[in-house]
Write a protein that holds these residues in place. Structure first.
Motif, short mmCIF file in Angstrom:
data_model
loop_
_atom_site.label_atom_id
_atom_site.label_comp_id
_atom_site.label_asym_id
_atom_site.label_seq_id
_atom_site.Cartn_x
_atom_site.Cartn_y
_atom_site.Cartn_z
N HIS A 41 -10.09 2.60 11.74
CA HIS A 41 -11.16 3.59 11.80
C HIS A 41 -11.13 4.23 13.18
CE1 HIS A 41 -15.09 5.49 11.47
NE2 HIS A 41 -15.41 4.94 12.63
N SER A 109 -15.95 3.35 6.07
CA SER A 109 -16.58 4.54 5.50
C SER A 109 -16.14 5.78 6.27
CB SER A 109 -18.09 4.43 5.56
OG SER A 109 -18.68 5.67 5.21
N PRO A 110 -15.75 6.84 5.56
CA PRO A 110 -15.40 8.09 6.25
C PRO A 110 -16.64 8.87 6.70
CG PRO A 110 -15.15 8.37 3.89
CD PRO A 110 -15.52 6.92 4.11
N LEU A 111 -17.83 8.47 6.25
CA LEU A 111 -19.05 9.22 6.55
C LEU A 111 -19.89 8.62 7.67
CD1 LEU A 111 -20.12 10.16 2.92
CD2 LEU A 111 -18.77 11.48 4.55
N HIS A 112 -19.47 7.50 8.22
CA HIS A 112 -20.20 6.85 9.31
C HIS A 112 -19.31 6.88 10.55
CE1 HIS A 112 -23.58 5.25 6.94
NE2 HIS A 112 -22.70 5.21 5.96
N PRO A 113 -19.49 7.87 11.43
CA PRO A 113 -18.60 8.04 12.57
C PRO A 113 -18.53 6.82 13.50
CG PRO A 113 -20.10 9.91 12.37
CD PRO A 113 -20.51 8.90 11.37
N TRP A 156 -14.54 3.68 -0.25
CA TRP A 156 -15.76 4.48 -0.14
C TRP A 156 -15.55 5.84 -0.77
CZ3 TRP A 156 -20.33 3.04 2.43
CH2 TRP A 156 -20.27 1.85 3.18
N SER A 157 -16.61 6.43 -1.28
CA SER A 157 -16.54 7.79 -1.75
C SER A 157 -16.42 8.70 -0.51
CB SER A 157 -17.82 8.17 -2.51
OG SER A 157 -17.88 9.56 -2.71
N PRO A 158 -15.54 9.68 -0.55
CA PRO A 158 -15.38 10.56 0.62
C PRO A 158 -16.53 11.54 0.81
CG PRO A 158 -13.93 11.25 -1.14
CD PRO A 158 -14.59 9.99 -1.60
N SER A 159 -17.44 11.66 -0.18
CA SER A 159 -18.48 12.69 -0.09
C SER A 159 -19.91 12.18 -0.25
CB SER A 159 -18.21 13.77 -1.14
OG SER A 159 -18.24 13.18 -2.43
N GLU A 160 -20.10 10.90 -0.54
CA GLU A 160 -21.48 10.42 -0.73
C GLU A 160 -21.63 8.99 -0.28
OE1 GLU A 160 -22.57 10.21 -4.90
OE2 GLU A 160 -20.50 10.06 -5.43
#
Length: 160
Positions: A41, A109-113, A156-160
């Motif tokens: 990550h 997760s791609p959505l949690h920087p 993980w979902s890339p958008s939600e």
């Protein structure tokens, strides 16, 4: 091919560099168990002068999940003469929530920087681990419910 009577040009000298044997540089982190799966990550880069923080999550055969900050290891390749200390080889966090159950499923997760991680094991348990603003980690001690068999992969979902 060399041709008789022709002078070497700068272009031919460049070709010699391309034909030279490659040099492989490596850095390793010693672990106390076999690695089943590893995922990386990278946090967004804060400034152009500072490298982005790069974390790895390693699911070990022993059931532990180790999180390492490999930013200094990557700097070693970019900046000649950089050293990696033994302290920098130590994990920044070790998860023990899987007890001694082996697992393979790991995903950031791609959505949690800052970093959010899911891990799954052979007993069907899935745990979430979150990196807090101060850089420390906290793993949920209660697994997600509803999965009855071995968890071999997570994504993980890339958008939600």
């Amino acid at each position: 091919m060399d041709r008789e009577g022709e002078e070497e040009s700068d272009e031919e000298e460049d070709d010699d560099d391309e034909n030279a044997d490659p040099i492989l540089e490596t850095k390793s982190i010693p672990l106390n168990s076999c690695t089943n799966r590893i995922r990386v990550h990278q946090a967004p880069q804060a400034t152009a002068a500072k490298s982005p923080t790069t974390l790895t999550a390693t699911m070990l055969e022993s059931g532990q999940v180790m999180i390492h900050d490999i930013t200094p290891h990557l700097s070693y390749f970019d900046t000649p003469g950089t050293t990696v200390s033994p302290q920098q080889n130590k994990p920044v966090y070790t998860m023990g929530v899987h007890k001694k159950t082996e697992g393979y499923a790991v995903d950031w997760s791609p959505l949690h920087p800052s970093g959010r991680l899911l891990t799954g094991d052979n007993d069907g348990k899935i745990f979430a681990t979150t990196r807090k603003d101060d850089g420390t980690f906290v793993a949920d001690s209660t697994p997600f419910t509803g999965h009855a068999s071995s968890v071999e992969e997570l994504q993980w979902s890339p958008s939600e």
